[in-house]
Design a protein around this motif. Sequence first.
Motif, PDB file in Angstrom:
ATOM      1  N   UNK A  57      40.014  20.329  -5.776  1.00  0.00           N
ATOM      2  CA  UNK A  57      39.192  19.213  -5.273  1.00  0.00           C
ATOM      3  C   UNK A  57      39.406  17.953  -6.095  1.00  0.00           C
ATOM      4  N   UNK A  58      39.295  16.812  -5.425  1.00  0.00           N
ATOM      5  CA  UNK A  58      39.542  15.525  -6.077  1.00  0.00           C
ATOM      6  C   UNK A  58      38.366  15.154  -6.976  1.00  0.00           C
ATOM      7  N   UNK A  59      38.694  14.627  -8.158  1.00  0.00           N
ATOM      8  CA  UNK A  59      37.684  14.158  -9.101  1.00  0.00           C
ATOM      9  C   UNK A  59      37.826  12.647  -9.244  1.00  0.00           C
ATOM     10  N   UNK A  60      36.714  11.935  -8.978  1.00  0.00           N
ATOM     11  CA  UNK A  60      36.705  10.479  -9.086  1.00  0.00           C
ATOM     12  C   UNK A  60      36.172  10.112 -10.466  1.00  0.00           C
ATOM     13  N   UNK A  61      37.059   9.598 -11.335  1.00  0.00           N
ATOM     14  CA  UNK A  61      36.653   9.295 -12.698  1.00  0.00           C
ATOM     15  C   UNK A  61      35.714   8.108 -12.793  1.00  0.00           C
ATOM     16  N   UNK A  62      35.785   7.183 -11.836  1.00  0.00           N
ATOM     17  CA  UNK A  62      34.940   6.001 -11.916  1.00  0.00           C
ATOM     18  C   UNK A  62      33.482   6.353 -11.661  1.00  0.00           C
ATOM     19  N   UNK A  63      33.233   7.159 -10.641  1.00  0.00           N
ATOM     20  CA  UNK A  63      31.857   7.568 -10.330  1.00  0.00           C
ATOM     21  C   UNK A  63      31.494   8.923 -10.920  1.00  0.00           C
ATOM     22  N   UNK A  64      32.469   9.590 -11.598  1.00  0.00           N
ATOM     23  CA  UNK A  64      32.250  10.906 -12.206  1.00  0.00           C
ATOM     24  C   UNK A  64      31.736  11.913 -11.183  1.00  0.00           C
ATOM     25  N   UNK A  65      32.340  11.928 -10.026  1.00  0.00           N
ATOM     26  CA  UNK A  65      31.885  12.796  -8.940  1.00  0.00           C
ATOM     27  C   UNK A  65      33.043  13.656  -8.451  1.00  0.00           C
ATOM     28  N   UNK A  66      32.709  14.875  -8.067  1.00  0.00           N
ATOM     29  CA  UNK A  66      33.644  15.802  -7.455  1.00  0.00           C
ATOM     30  C   UNK A  66      32.932  16.396  -6.236  1.00  0.00           C
ATOM     31  N   UNK A  67      33.312  15.921  -5.052  1.00  0.00           N
ATOM     32  CA  UNK A  67      32.585  16.300  -3.844  1.00  0.00           C
ATOM     33  C   UNK A  67      32.810  17.760  -3.461  1.00  0.00           C
ATOM     34  N   UNK A  68      34.025  18.259  -3.643  1.00  0.00           N
ATOM     35  CA  UNK A  68      34.329  19.624  -3.247  1.00  0.00           C
ATOM     36  C   UNK A  68      33.924  20.643  -4.303  1.00  0.00           C
ATOM     37  N   UNK A  69      33.898  21.890  -3.900  1.00  0.00           N
ATOM     38  CA  UNK A  69      33.561  22.983  -4.804  1.00  0.00           C
ATOM     39  C   UNK A  69      34.808  23.359  -5.601  1.00  0.00           C
ATOM     40  N   UNK A  70      34.759  23.305  -6.937  1.00  0.00           N
ATOM     41  CA  UNK A  70      35.965  23.633  -7.723  1.00  0.00           C
ATOM     42  C   UNK A  70      36.352  25.111  -7.630  1.00  0.00           C
TER      43      UNK A  70
END
Length: 453
Positions: free
Chosen positions: A229-242
């Motif tokens: 899953x993609x990790x957005x470093x700017x918002x520190x969010x990972x929408x999908x389940x790792x």
Amino acid sequence: REWKKERELEEARKAGTVAPAKDAEGNDINPHIPHYMIQRPFYLKTGSEDDSLPTLKHQRNTTMKYVPLANQGKIVKGVKLGTAKNYRKGACPNCGSATHSERDCTERPRKKGAKWTGKNIAPDELEVTAELDYDGKHDRWNNYDPEQFVRQTVPKFKKQEEERNRIRQEELQQRLQNPSEDDHNSDEDDGGELTVVDSSKDPRSRTRKTIRNREEKPKYLINLDPEGPHYDGKSRSMRGNPNPNAPSVIGVYTGDNATRVTGDAIRFNEQELYAEEANKNGLNNIHTIAAPTQTAMMHKEYLSKKEEFKNARQQMILLKYGDKEQVSNSVDTQTKLMHAKQLQYGASEQYREYSRDGRLLVGHDELDNVVATSKYAEDVLNGNHTEVWGSFWSNGKWGYVCCKQMIFHSYCTGGAGIKAKEEFGVKRKRQIDEIEEEERSRDQEESVKKQKV
């Protein structure tokens, strides 16, 4: 012809195909301005050649000359001048000041004004006059003194900050002198989370957690698969389940999208759906963002009405197809008896299928071989009556026994109607007795008069 040419030229200027006309100063004139506005009136003509040229100079007020506020200097307000010893003619009758009238006086109305007493005469105020242009009159920072901020606001907040620091130092010294077990275990209770104090607010009541726990594993290290899953470093969010294949355990991170279907997020999504459907059907003009409280209240009312309708429908099905215990626990006595009869005589194990218009499609109707006892429909309830017409007889008239009404197309009023009818009958009988008593006494008086004659 000249008038026609002028009109064509005016139309061309309005269309933009010809350059606009010039005034006496060489400025362009809007071709949409009416003719009577760009021509100088006769009482402003000077007899020169410029009188015939179109211009807007006569529309401006050139007699008043405004002086910028910066050139006028600082305007001082609230300055008191000398106080007069005696009342002066034309001064305020209430306070005695000569710089304002009685209508503009801001002092409390006296029982006897200074005009009549000549005492306690108020001092004169300094009259401030400033000729300002349009921008000067509408400038909210006009006559503002920046030094006022340094003299009043800065020392005030400086004292607050000093007092806050003093209280913080006293609390720190008391904590060091008298250590307690709660202070030692405070870090353990917080789980090792660090807090950053907001210096603009009271640090004792408001803190903000900005640093994660050191023992907590970062989101981007849970699954190191490049195709994960993609990790957005700017918002520190990972929408999908790792770890989508791992079993879900409480406390284990399963992605940010998992929090969107928990808590109040579900209720908020239902409100948005309700508002969208309501606006689509034209029932209510509501909006979740513009009026969130209205949407929440209307959605709550909608859910309550939906629950009431569901319960009513369930009760209706129980009344029609349910057993006797369910019927007895859900309806009143009259409805129990009526539906008990329908369940007793209407229930059958014969399979039938009916069409939408009520025709029998599959099965055998038991009433086909039964000889009809009457050509009229029997056991038919009219309106909201619970008994058939003809179940009551009184004074040679038929009626309904449920409400004792004698009119065929009447509305059933039940026990309340019977009680009201009895009360009306008693009252009517009392009135008739009073009328008969009056007639009887009148006849006796007339008979006595005749005997005397």
